[in-house]
Write a protein that holds these residues in place. Structure first.
Motif, PDB file in Angstrom:
ATOM      1  N   ARG A  48       0.761  -1.274   0.021  1.00 14.90           N
ATOM      2  CA  ARG A  48       0.055  -0.105   0.208  1.00 14.90           C
ATOM      3  C   ARG A  48       0.961   1.123   0.001  1.00 14.90           C
ATOM      4  NH1 ARG A  48      -5.313   1.475   0.887  1.00 14.90           N
ATOM      5  NH2 ARG A  48      -5.743   3.211   2.141  1.00 14.90           N
ATOM      6  N   GLU A  77      -2.076  -0.781  -4.172  1.00 18.08           N
ATOM      7  CA  GLU A  77      -3.154  -0.105  -3.672  1.00 18.08           C
ATOM      8  C   GLU A  77      -2.494   1.337  -3.085  1.00 18.08           C
ATOM      9  OE1 GLU A  77      -5.014  -1.944  -0.333  1.00 18.08           O
ATOM     10  OE2 GLU A  77      -4.190  -4.098  -1.293  1.00 18.08           O
ATOM     11  N   LEU A 120      -3.344   5.418  -1.528  1.00 15.48           N
ATOM     12  CA  LEU A 120      -4.054   6.307  -0.961  1.00 15.48           C
ATOM     13  C   LEU A 120      -3.698   7.619  -1.270  1.00 15.48           C
ATOM     14  CD1 LEU A 120      -6.163   7.121   1.053  1.00 15.48           C
ATOM     15  CD2 LEU A 120      -4.589   6.933   2.720  1.00 15.48           C
ATOM     16  N   ASP A 143      -7.738   5.007  -3.533  1.00 20.35           N
ATOM     17  CA  ASP A 143      -8.387   5.381  -2.314  1.00 20.35           C
ATOM     18  C   ASP A 143      -8.057   6.981  -2.245  1.00 20.35           C
ATOM     19  OD1 ASP A 143     -10.098   5.477  -0.088  1.00 20.35           O
ATOM     20  OD2 ASP A 143      -8.689   4.436   0.902  1.00 20.35           O
ATOM     21  N   TYR A 188      -6.860   6.745   9.834  1.00 17.76           N
ATOM     22  CA  TYR A 188      -7.321   6.098   8.535  1.00 17.76           C
ATOM     23  C   TYR A 188      -6.584   4.978   7.947  1.00 17.76           C
ATOM     24  CZ  TYR A 188      -9.833   5.683   4.067  1.00 17.76           C
ATOM     25  OH  TYR A 188     -10.429   5.378   2.906  1.00 17.76           O
ATOM     26  N   ARG A 241      -3.949   3.506   9.326  1.00 18.59           N
ATOM     27  CA  ARG A 241      -3.815   2.413  10.583  1.00 18.59           C
ATOM     28  C   ARG A 241      -5.076   1.581  10.518  1.00 18.59           C
ATOM     29  NH1 ARG A 241      -5.581   0.340  14.954  1.00 18.59           N
ATOM     30  NH2 ARG A 241      -7.148   2.056  15.034  1.00 18.59           N
ATOM     31  N   SER A 242      -6.213   1.885  10.026  1.00 20.72           N
ATOM     32  CA  SER A 242      -7.459   1.044  10.008  1.00 20.72           C
ATOM     33  C   SER A 242      -7.800   0.569   8.836  1.00 20.72           C
ATOM     34  CB  SER A 242      -8.663   1.856  10.757  1.00 20.72           C
ATOM     35  OG  SER A 242      -8.350   2.642  11.861  1.00 20.72           O
ATOM     36  N   ASN A 243      -7.280   0.868   7.740  1.00 21.68           N
ATOM     37  CA  ASN A 243      -7.403   0.521   6.320  1.00 21.68           C
ATOM     38  C   ASN A 243      -6.269   0.139   5.679  1.00 21.68           C
ATOM     39  OD1 ASN A 243     -10.461   1.503   5.445  1.00 21.68           O
ATOM     40  ND2 ASN A 243      -9.328   3.021   6.959  1.00 21.68           N
ATOM     41  N   GLY A 244      -5.497  -1.174   6.342  1.00 26.93           N
ATOM     42  CA  GLY A 244      -4.405  -1.754   5.430  1.00 26.93           C
ATOM     43  C   GLY A 244      -3.254  -1.366   5.816  1.00 26.93           C
TER      44      GLY A 244
END
Length: 258
Positions: free
Chosen positions: A5, A29, A31, A50, A68, A70-73
């Motif tokens: 990511r 992936e 962000l 994302d 965000y 930490r909580s999403n991959g």
């Protein structure tokens, strides 16, 4: 395809948007992070990335970004691209407010994001992965030029931040990479620097044969990250052939000597 990511700051346009697009093409992936939610929505539709709207000069926004992520991959690759220049006046005449803005986004923004995301990156390395932190600086962080005062100072400081970080992370499987672009013709950099004066912004690139594009720098960033995990590019300077230095740029057709 890869499970890694990537977080890219300053993703709403220019180098950041091009970097998001190239990582997505390669199956990562991604962000994308920036202040402008409308631009991020367009980026998400175009690339499938994302997105997260955040002002990196805000401690609260950066904390929300970290939660965000930490909580999403999590994140294995951080591209610190957010930055910018304001003004081209002399040190005597330049605005302290412009200097403050340049330090806040180029230096402190980079520090905020690194501090916030490093704990999450370390969770990835604990699982056996190599992590990478990339800072997109500038040749303005390596060579001073007249009128560059505040931007030179900010980019020299950002470069020093990355050099110190590399020392502090020695012994951990986390690479610290600096990409220092020269003249890159994007739609916003010079326009922002000159306060929206389109004619002045256009004049920067007038008659310069083949300045770099945002996609050129994205290629350099992705290349540095995709090298084997034990290989670190400390500093990579990328300039167009027409640019010998920040203050020496050839204009007109490049000539071949026989």
């Amino acid at each position: 395809m890869t499970s890694q990511r990537v977080v890219v700051t300053g993703a709403s346009s220019g180098i950041g948007a091009a970097t998001v697009a190239l990582f997505r093409e390669k199956g990562y992936e991604v962000l994308g992070v920036a202040r402008r939610a409308d631009k991020l929505t367009e980026l998400a539709k175009r690339t499938g990335a994302d997105v997260f709207a955040a002002d990196l000069t805000s401690e609260d926004d950066v904390a929300a970004l970290a939660e965000y992520v930490r909580s999403n991959g999590g994140v294995q690759i951080l591209i610190n691209n957010a930055g910018g220049a304001f003004g081209l006046a002399s040190i005597e005449e330049s605005s302290v407010e412009d200097w403050q803005k340049m330090f806040d986004i180029n230096v402190l923004g980079t520090k905020r994001v690194i501090s916030a995301l490093l704990p999450t990156m370390r969770r990835s390395t604990a699982a056996g992965e190599t992590a990478s932190i990339v800072g997109v600086t500038s040749i303005a962080g390596h060579t001073a030029y007249e009128g560059g005062g505040g931007y030179n100072a900010a980019k020299f400081a950002e470069r020093a931040l990355l050099d110190v970080l590399r020392l502090e992370l020695s012994g951990e499987p986390i690479r610290v990479i600096e990409i220092a672009p020269g003249m890159v013709h994007t739609e916003e950099f010079s326009l922002v620097r000159f306060g929206g004066d389109q004619a002045r912004a256009d004049a920067v690139y007038a008659e310069v044969p083949n300045p770099l594009s945002a996609e050129d720098i994205a290629e350099a960033i992705v290349h540095a990250v995709e090298l084997p995990g034990h290989v670190n590019i400390d500093h990579l300077t990328v300039k167009p052939v027409a640019q010998a230095a920040p203050h020496k740029v050839a204009k007109g057709e490049l000539k071949m000597k026989r």
